[in-house]
Scaffold this active site. Structure first.
Site, short mmCIF file in Angstrom:
data_model
loop_
_atom_site.label_atom_id
_atom_site.label_comp_id
_atom_site.label_asym_id
_atom_site.label_seq_id
_atom_site.Cartn_x
_atom_site.Cartn_y
_atom_site.Cartn_z
N HIS A 1 0.85 -1.20 0.00
CA HIS A 1 0.00 0.00 0.00
C HIS A 1 0.88 1.24 0.00
O HIS A 1 1.86 1.33 0.73
CB HIS A 1 -0.91 0.03 1.23
CG HIS A 1 -1.69 1.31 1.34
ND1 HIS A 1 -2.83 1.54 0.59
CD2 HIS A 1 -1.47 2.45 2.05
CE1 HIS A 1 -3.28 2.76 0.87
NE2 HIS A 1 -2.48 3.33 1.74
N ASP B 1 -15.09 2.63 7.74
CA ASP B 1 -14.06 3.61 7.38
C ASP B 1 -14.61 4.67 6.42
O ASP B 1 -14.35 5.86 6.58
CB ASP B 1 -12.85 2.91 6.74
CG ASP B 1 -11.85 3.93 6.20
OD1 ASP B 1 -11.36 4.75 7.00
OD2 ASP B 1 -11.60 3.94 4.98
N ARG C 1 -15.07 12.76 9.30
CA ARG C 1 -13.84 13.44 9.71
C ARG C 1 -13.47 14.56 8.75
O ARG C 1 -12.97 15.60 9.14
CB ARG C 1 -12.69 12.43 9.81
CG ARG C 1 -12.80 11.49 11.00
CD ARG C 1 -11.88 10.30 10.86
NE ARG C 1 -10.52 10.70 10.59
CZ ARG C 1 -9.66 10.02 9.82
NH1 ARG C 1 -10.04 8.90 9.23
NH2 ARG C 1 -8.44 10.46 9.63
N SER D 1 -7.70 4.04 9.54
CA SER D 1 -8.42 4.16 8.27
C SER D 1 -7.71 3.35 7.17
O SER D 1 -8.33 2.57 6.46
CB SER D 1 -8.50 5.64 7.86
OG SER D 1 -9.04 5.77 6.57
N LYS E 1 -8.75 -1.23 5.88
CA LYS E 1 -8.99 -1.70 4.50
C LYS E 1 -7.97 -2.78 4.13
O LYS E 1 -8.31 -3.75 3.46
CB LYS E 1 -8.94 -0.53 3.52
CG LYS E 1 -10.05 0.48 3.72
CD LYS E 1 -10.15 1.46 2.58
CE LYS E 1 -9.05 2.49 2.57
NZ LYS E 1 -9.22 3.56 3.56
#
Length: 434
Positions: free
Chosen positions: A82, A161, A168, A183, A187
């Site tokens: 990621h 999320d 947010r 967050s 995922k």
């Protein structure tokens, strides 16, 4: 259990239990807890913070708020990567076939881009017919058969999320380390990989502008991943200037393919080899990163990584010929050099601004509904530390609209700062967190 009591508890700086965190996350996801109470809670978290256990509990509850992808049908250790995102970040396009060519199963979920550039899926759609809208069964079969598959994120992946982030975003509570880390990691954990390698960007084109914040986020995410039983590590890399030279969807695809042919930009190659080495070690295909690096260099050299990309494109409906014939990729109708107005050494490039130039040309999305022009963007000729003469080309701009080209060009020239004295080249890898 009452949400009111939990808000007061956190407001007063006390620690929430795993059960209390799960109660509020699941209740909010189901619509049983209203926005105004969750807003109060996120503001309390913003000011009082969360400890390590609270952050892990929040992440796990968000991950379990929807589907948890079960990848146990896929052979071997599944490793996911990621990136926290940046300008010219086409890493997945070159990296995933490199590690897959070494027998590391890559089962990846990716998204579309919202902002100055397209996401991995948008870039892959430069290949005619390519689709990430594949069934879970086909996704797993492709990984078992050819070692690689990428599918779009489902709506049921960590829905808490999605809901929390939207809240947010409008209540000024985005910038909290625990909330950011949970967050991202919720995922990743829901996507089912056994091990996770994170690329945390820092600099003017990154979400984390300051290096110390990037390290802080990396440590937080690595703790969460390891706490959840997934082998996790992070690479902190520079995003104070675009990665590689190409910015824009099809242009970045070309650069990724050039990299697999052995002709990639130095910084981009370095990042792929660094991230890839950690992925290969996590998959237990190499003893250490030095050995893994040699193996990755070999799959570029012998062409097997390039062939793996072609195989992957074909398996998901795309035309694999484009991998070998780059002139068939989408191309812009106007291609123009941008001459420098100054002479000197490039001291700084406002990286975000280069991304916005691509957005102006049509290479990104201003809203979720925006269409992306895959052919437009920029290819830099000079980066930080390079000497430039007045009138020498700084970049090549690819456009389909002369008005957009003029606006992007004007903005591009303002993004460069020059020095009369030599400037040191940027260090790409800032550190590793394990």
């Amino acid at each position: 259990m009452r949400m009111y009591d939990l808000i007061m508890k956190k407001r007063n700086g006390n620690v929430l239990s795993d059960e209390e965190i799960d109660f509020m996350v699941q209740g909010y996801t189901k619509g049983e807890i209203p926005d105004y109470q969750m807003s109060a809670m996120t503001m309390a978290i913003f000011f009082q913070g969360m400890n390590e256990q609270e952050t892990l509990a929040l992440t796990m509850s968000m991950a379990h708020s929807g589907d948890m992808l079960d990848l146990s049908d896929i052979n071997g250790i599944k490793v996911d990567k990621h990136s926290t995102g940046g300008v010219g970040d086409k890493t997945s396009l070159a990296l995933t076939p490199m590690v897959a060519a070494l027998g590391v199963p890559v089962a990846k979920m990716s998204g579309r881009g919202l902002g100055h550039t397209g996401g991995t899926i948008d870039k892959l759609e430069s290949f005619t017919g390519f689709s990430t809208a594949i069934s879970e069964e086909r996704f797993k079969n492709n990984v078992n058969r050819i070692g690689i598959a990428i599918m779009g994120q489902t709506a049921d992946l960590a829905p808490a999320d999605k809901k929390l982030y939207a809240l947010r975003d409008v209540t000024a509570t985005v910038d909290n380390m625990s909330l950011i880390a949970s967050s991202i990691m919720s995922k990743k954990l829901a996507a089912g990989a056994d091990a996770i390698v994170l690329d945390v960007k820092t600099g003017s084109g990154a979400f984390m502008k300051a290096e110390e914040d990037a390290f802080g986020l990396a440590k937080e995410m690595v703790k969460i991943g390891n706490g959840a039983g997934r082998k996790t590590s992070a690479v902190i890399s520079d995003m104070d200037q675009p990665l590689g030279f190409a910015v824009g969807n099809a242009l970045e695809v070309r650069e990724a393919i050039d990299t697999l042919r052995g002709n990639g930009p130095e910084d981009f190659v370095e990042l792929c080899l660094t991230l890839g080495s950690h992925m290969v070690v996590a998959a237990q295909k190499a003893q250490n990163v030095e050995e893994a690096r040699v193996m990755l260099e070999k799959v570029i050299e012998d062409g097997s990584a390039l062939d793996k990309l072609a195989e992957f494109i074909e398996a998901q409906g795309g035309d694999k010929e484009l991998v070998y014939h780059l002139d068939k990729l989408p191309m812009a109708s106007i291609i123009e050099e941008i001459p420098s107005l100054m002479e000197g050494y490039i001291e700084h490039i406002e990286c975000d601004e280069i991304g916005i130039c691509s957005l102006i040309l049509g290479g990104g999305r201003e809203t979720k509904e925006s269409d992306i022009d895959l052919s437009v963007g920029l290819v830099l000729r000079k980066k930080v530390g390079d000497f430039v003469r007045k009138g020498e080309s700084l970049a090549v701009i690819h456009a389909n609209d002369s008005e957009k080209l003029r606006n992007a060009k004007e903005r591009f020239l303002k993004a460069y700062t020059f020095s009369e004295t030599p400037v040191a080249k940027k260090k790409l890898i800032k550190g590793i967190v394990t």
